[in-house]
Design a protein around this motif. Sequence first.
Motif, PDB file in Angstrom:
ATOM      1  N   ALA A 199       0.830  -1.205   0.000  1.00 11.32           N
ATOM      2  CA  ALA A 199       0.000   0.000   0.000  1.00 11.32           C
ATOM      3  C   ALA A 199       0.856   1.243   0.000  1.00 11.32           C
ATOM      4  O   ALA A 199       0.575   2.219  -0.677  1.00 11.32           O
TER       5      ALA A 199
ATOM      6  N   THR B  67       2.285   1.832  -3.491  1.00 13.52           N
ATOM      7  CA  THR B  67       1.245   2.331  -4.385  1.00 13.52           C
ATOM      8  C   THR B  67       0.962   3.795  -4.104  1.00 13.52           C
ATOM      9  O   THR B  67       0.800   4.591  -5.010  1.00 13.52           O
ATOM     10  N   SER B  68       0.906   4.175  -2.843  1.00 13.53           N
ATOM     11  CA  SER B  68       0.612   5.551  -2.498  1.00 13.53           C
ATOM     12  C   SER B  68       1.648   6.506  -3.072  1.00 13.53           C
ATOM     13  O   SER B  68       1.308   7.580  -3.556  1.00 13.53           O
TER      14      SER B  68
ATOM     15  N   THR C 100      -4.306   1.209   3.936  1.00 13.36           N
ATOM     16  CA  THR C 100      -4.286   1.877   2.640  1.00 13.36           C
ATOM     17  C   THR C 100      -4.331   3.396   2.814  1.00 13.36           C
ATOM     18  O   THR C 100      -5.050   3.905   3.673  1.00 13.36           O
TER      19      THR C 100
ATOM     20  N   TRP D 294      -5.376   7.886  -2.828  1.00 11.58           N
ATOM     21  CA  TRP D 294      -6.321   7.473  -3.866  1.00 11.58           C
ATOM     22  C   TRP D 294      -7.273   8.608  -4.234  1.00 11.58           C
ATOM     23  O   TRP D 294      -7.602   8.789  -5.409  1.00 11.58           O
TER      24      TRP D 294
ATOM     25  N   ASP E  91      -3.896  -2.714  -6.477  1.00 12.20           N
ATOM     26  CA  ASP E  91      -3.846  -2.439  -5.047  1.00 12.20           C
ATOM     27  C   ASP E  91      -4.584  -3.549  -4.286  1.00 12.20           C
ATOM     28  O   ASP E  91      -5.713  -3.886  -4.634  1.00 12.20           O
TER      29      ASP E  91
END
Length: 271
Positions: A2, A5-6, A26, A31, A215
């Motif tokens: 997570a 990805t962030s 997350t 997002w 994700d």
Amino acid sequence: MAGRTSRVLRGHGRGRANVTTVGTGTDWAAWQESWDRQQEWYMPDREERFRVMLDMVEAFAGTAPRVLDLACGTGTITARLLARFPEATSTGVDLDPALLTIARGTFAGDDRVGFVEADLKDADWTAALPYDSYDAVLTATALHWLHTGPLTALYGQLAGLVRDGGVFMNADHMTDESTPRINAAERAQRHAQMDRAKRAGALDWADWWQLAAQDPALAAPTARRFEIYGEHADGDTPSATWHASALHAQGFTEARAVWCSPSDTLLLALR
């Protein structure tokens, strides 16, 4: 996963509905930010449109309105509503499981906000709402997913949800087919700007959904989302005049544009 990805994303009347806490590891703010940037690739004046929308909410409902965020997605309108009006309350309704996952994660623990999963094409979707009436029903870049028949029916349902003196606002693509040369020139210029932004690294719709599918917190709801909708729904984009006429016919007393860009319109209807 997570956290990695962030970092990538940052680069580019009946009580309350339940708010569910999901995916506590997350970064939901990342997002939200990436969704905003993706949407701004298509609509660079998106924030100005929201500002005018909230101006009109205040004009008709004050600073503590009860709002229905219709086809709420990630809760974009709700976030701006609460930032400007901390005493407001919002019910978000949508069918998209991935975007609702982001919305629920973003607003988890905030008792001003609730979410309902419902299909706006279902005749009884309003039965799932926590209140019988709202000061304002707001939606943006969503109802073009509907054809004019279901949209007209939806407008009739909304007339029953908005209190007397309350407002419905729809910010969306509204095409005036009587001006084909203007439409073609505007579209060519807008797409040239979008192409330049894409070459500079902007995410488009397909790019964004590819990231969501990777994700761990969004992979399963994203898969369900594509089972429901496919790549994109095939709706209609009638003119602002059509929308105003349909809203009048369904019980709203006044309706007109309160903001527009070359491609989009914010249409306000008064109950």
